[in-house]
Design an enzyme around this catalytic site. Sequence first.
Site, short mmCIF file in Angstrom:
data_model
loop_
_atom_site.label_atom_id
_atom_site.label_comp_id
_atom_site.label_asym_id
_atom_site.label_seq_id
_atom_site.Cartn_x
_atom_site.Cartn_y
_atom_site.Cartn_z
N HIS A 69 34.36 -2.91 33.93
CA HIS A 69 33.20 -3.47 34.86
C HIS A 69 31.96 -2.66 34.32
O HIS A 69 31.96 -1.50 34.19
CB HIS A 69 33.32 -3.18 36.22
CG HIS A 69 32.06 -3.43 37.01
ND1 HIS A 69 31.52 -2.20 37.66
CD2 HIS A 69 31.24 -4.51 37.07
CE1 HIS A 69 30.20 -2.89 38.20
NE2 HIS A 69 30.33 -4.00 38.01
N SER A 70 31.02 -3.56 33.60
CA SER A 70 29.57 -2.78 33.48
C SER A 70 29.83 -1.46 32.18
O SER A 70 30.19 -2.07 31.19
CB SER A 70 28.88 -2.14 34.92
OG SER A 70 27.80 -1.67 34.61
N MET A 71 29.72 -0.29 32.57
CA MET A 71 29.84 0.84 31.74
C MET A 71 31.42 0.78 31.18
O MET A 71 31.80 0.93 29.98
CB MET A 71 29.84 2.05 32.23
CG MET A 71 29.84 3.42 31.43
SD MET A 71 29.91 4.98 32.27
CE MET A 71 31.43 4.82 32.87
#
Length: 281
Positions: free
Chosen positions: A98-100
Amino acid sequence: MHRSWQFGHQGRRLAVMEWGDPRGVPLVALHGWLDNAASFTLLARLLPEVRLIAIDLAGHGLSDHRPAGQPYYIWDNVAEVQALLDTLGLARVALLGHSMGAGVASLFAGAFPERVSQLFLLDGLAPLDYPADELPAQMAQALLKSGRLQRRALRPYASVEQAVRARMGGRWPVSREAATWLLARGLREEAGGWYWRSDLALTQPSVVRLCEAQIAAFLRRLTMPVLLVMAESGIGLARVEPLSGLVPQLELKLLAGGHHLHLEAVPAARIARWIGERLQA
């Protein structure tokens, strides 16, 4: 119910959460910036037949911080994923980010495509970059900001409830239940109140980042199936669309929801179904 354990890497302890059937298909999950492994609690509950393994990346959750003065570069997280897989004895595995964490997953899979069977990326595809010709100015700005941040003191919360409300109303809001999950690993009590466990150094700007050409080289090596799920109210398609065409087997889906869509009931149910179908195929 989850299982918690730790392992050593480069003299530090890294914490891990596991859910589901220990004999199920393993899925290694990588959380976003300033989150922790509990970010995957809801998906784990929706995928009880899967062995979901989530790490607290260095400086997050219950994992140790890096030594004072050592920067948090995203490529160091790649080494942590490698160490986790080696500790588990997993030669090849599906990754969820997720994301980073999606950026970390893409870098790992680009470096070691033979070790990744599938990629599931949530509201993120690649790390943030610095254009090569802007690096000198960005480096100077980051170093100046870092000096000021190092002199900053953390303000404690008077109660867990105050911290929960702050997390619910952050830049990327989450529900009360999700905030409670995250803060169970994200808070520590000391004299004077409650503090974030995450390393303050994580909020300092990066002195160096990969450039677009380097990131593109990793994305072209993602030869495994890649499911990219973007949130309508997340980081925005404009950030990932120019890069998505570089990935040979990428499938893009857009869902109503915020940046933490995997912690929202409706989009999380869709994501869990897609993951389950692909892991069982």
